[in-house]
Design a protein around this motif. Structure first.
Motif, PDB file in Angstrom:
ATOM      1  N   PHE A  74     -24.202 -21.342   0.963  1.00  0.00           N
ATOM      2  CA  PHE A  74     -23.922 -22.097   2.443  1.00  0.00           C
ATOM      3  C   PHE A  74     -25.683 -21.832   3.395  1.00  0.00           C
ATOM      4  O   PHE A  74     -26.700 -21.505   2.858  1.00  0.00           O
ATOM      5  N   ASN A  75     -25.650 -23.560   3.608  1.00  0.00           N
ATOM      6  CA  ASN A  75     -26.974 -23.610   3.730  1.00  0.00           C
ATOM      7  C   ASN A  75     -27.001 -24.869   5.161  1.00  0.00           C
ATOM      8  O   ASN A  75     -26.228 -25.616   5.145  1.00  0.00           O
ATOM      9  N   ILE A  76     -27.596 -24.405   6.484  1.00  0.00           N
ATOM     10  CA  ILE A  76     -27.508 -24.963   7.144  1.00  0.00           C
ATOM     11  C   ILE A  76     -28.041 -26.285   7.483  1.00  0.00           C
ATOM     12  O   ILE A  76     -27.245 -27.425   8.561  1.00  0.00           O
ATOM     13  N   SER A  77     -28.845 -26.765   6.865  1.00  0.00           N
ATOM     14  CA  SER A  77     -29.378 -27.896   6.604  1.00  0.00           C
ATOM     15  C   SER A  77     -28.374 -29.150   6.681  1.00  0.00           C
ATOM     16  O   SER A  77     -28.544 -30.213   7.104  1.00  0.00           O
ATOM     17  N   GLU A  78     -27.543 -28.945   5.254  1.00  0.00           N
ATOM     18  CA  GLU A  78     -26.744 -29.768   5.677  1.00  0.00           C
ATOM     19  C   GLU A  78     -25.869 -30.376   6.248  1.00  0.00           C
ATOM     20  O   GLU A  78     -25.127 -30.884   6.413  1.00  0.00           O
ATOM     21  N   ILE A  79     -25.453 -29.343   7.516  1.00  0.00           N
ATOM     22  CA  ILE A  79     -24.472 -30.141   8.664  1.00  0.00           C
ATOM     23  C   ILE A  79     -25.642 -29.847   9.707  1.00  0.00           C
ATOM     24  O   ILE A  79     -24.804 -30.199  10.582  1.00  0.00           O
TER      25      ILE A  79
HETATM   26  C1  NAG Z   1     -30.291 -27.462   2.040  1.00  0.00           C
HETATM   27  O1  NAG Z   1     -29.485 -28.759   2.188  1.00  0.00           O
HETATM   28  C2  NAG Z   1     -31.048 -28.876   2.439  1.00  0.00           C
HETATM   29  C3  NAG Z   1     -30.514 -31.150   3.149  1.00  0.00           C
HETATM   30  O2  NAG Z   1     -29.825 -30.846   2.182  1.00  0.00           O
HETATM   31  C4  NAG Z   1     -32.092 -29.530   1.133  1.00  0.00           C
HETATM   32  O3  NAG Z   1     -33.277 -30.471   1.415  1.00  0.00           O
HETATM   33  C5  NAG Z   1     -32.639 -28.347   0.688  1.00  0.00           C
HETATM   34  O4  NAG Z   1     -32.892 -28.107  -0.651  1.00  0.00           O
HETATM   35  C6  NAG Z   1     -31.426 -27.193   0.829  1.00  0.00           C
HETATM   36  N1  NAG Z   1     -31.841 -26.323   0.611  1.00  0.00           N
HETATM   37  C7  NAG Z   1     -31.303 -25.140  -0.198  1.00  0.00           C
HETATM   38  C8  NAG Z   1     -31.301 -24.227  -0.796  1.00  0.00           C
HETATM   39  O5  NAG Z   1     -30.399 -25.452  -1.056  1.00  0.00           O
END
Ligand code: NAG
Ligand code: NAG
Ligand code: NAG
Ligand code: NAG
Ligand code: NAG
Ligand code: NAG
Length: 228
Positions: A74-79
């Motif tokens: 899970f990556n909170i930044s994606e959403i």
């Molecule tokens: C999480 O998602 C962001 C935005 O899509 C991306 O820039 C970042 O590298 C990701 N982090 C990981 C640990 O994959």
């Protein structure tokens, strides 16, 4: 060389293309009080008076595959561009201000199991969001005089018919909980095919999910505390 190639292909197929066994998604909308009422550490904000998205799970009629791809954490930044909306429609009543941990569990447990169709974390949450936006069981029940009440109960068929009518004759699942010996309405579930279209849940699924609705004649839809 041939052996190495074989191992390479085997690895590729077994890891990249393994699709867990699932046929459709069940999107569960919960009546918030029904989930929370039995737990001291769960609470519903007094203004929250509608069904809330609870789970969005790929499954078969009898089985729910879980935790299918640990390689996609899970990556909170994606959403990040939908978290504001998700916080309202996909809340965590155990931790309303910080639903991230709940979303993380949903992603790892369920989202990673339908990667063959919803290929990213964003697609999974955004699809759940869009489905939920097209469903309004709170109003559908209300239009049929099925309103939250601590003094009136309803039958399974009344609830079932109100929802079925609102989704063009398609069948939902209905599940119940127990509170102080009463059967209470817990969740209404909606079946979506791999084509992302709503379809009629099977009788097998409806029966299994509806098991806790007792004799189906006395189902309570708990009323929210009076705000004061
Ligand atoms: C999480 O998602 C962001 C935005 O899509 C991306 O820039 C970042 O590298 C990701 N982090 C990981 C640990 O994959
Ligand atoms: C809520 O309390 C129960 C015990 O009553 C505990 O098992 C559970 O982990 C708690 N949940 C959260 C999210 O704190
Ligand atoms: C939100 O983020 C996702 C994934 O990063 C992206 O695909 C989508 O286009 C974005 N939507 C908007 C409205 O910016
Ligand atoms: C809610 O989430 C926050 C942030 O992750 C955490 O610090 C806090 O302990 C959580 N509260 C409960 C009751 O689990
Ligand atoms: C159904 O169960 C409820 C208790 O949950 C009970 O009050 C009611 O009398 C039962 N009705 C029938 C027809 O058995
Ligand atoms: C209805 O019953 C539930 C459970 O006992 C309670 O939490 C709630 O405050 C009640 N609602 C009203 C309006 O009395």
């Amino acid at each position: 060389m041939k052996i190495i190639l074989f191992i390479f292909l085997f690895t590729l197929f077994s890891f990249s293309f393994s699709d867990p066994d699932w046929d459709f998604w069940l999107l569960n909308m919960q009546w918030p009080l029904a989930d929370c009422i039995n737990y001291a550490n769960c609470s519903v904000p007094s203004w929250y008076s509608s069904f809330a998205l609870h789970t969005f799970e790929p499954r078969t009629d009898s089985n729910v595959p879980v935790f299918c791809d640990s390689q996609y954490p899970f990556n909170i930044s994606e959403i990040s561009n939908i978290t504001y909306s998700l916080a309202y429609i996909w809340p965590d009543f155990w931790n309303f201000s910080y639903p991230q941990a709940f979303w993380k569990t949903n992603w790892e447990k369920h989202g990673t199991c339908s990667l063959s169709v919803l290929k990213t974390e964003y697609e999974y949450f955004y699809t759940g969001y869009q489905f939920r936006e097209s469903l309004d069981p709170t109003t559908w029940l209300w239009k049929n005089n099925i309103v939250p009440s601590n003094t009136t109960f309803y039958t399974y068929d009344q609830i079932d018919q109100a929802v079925t009518q609102a989704i063009s004759g398609l069948k939902p699942t209905i599940s119940c909980n127990t509170y102080l010996g009463k059967t209470i309405l817990h969740e209404i579930g909606f079946c979506y095919g791999k084509d992302l279209k709503l379809f009629s849940c099977s009788d097998t699924l409806r029966t299994n999910v509806g098991e806790k609705c007792g004799n189906r004649t006395s189902i309570w839809m708990l009323d929210f505390p009076n705000p004061n």
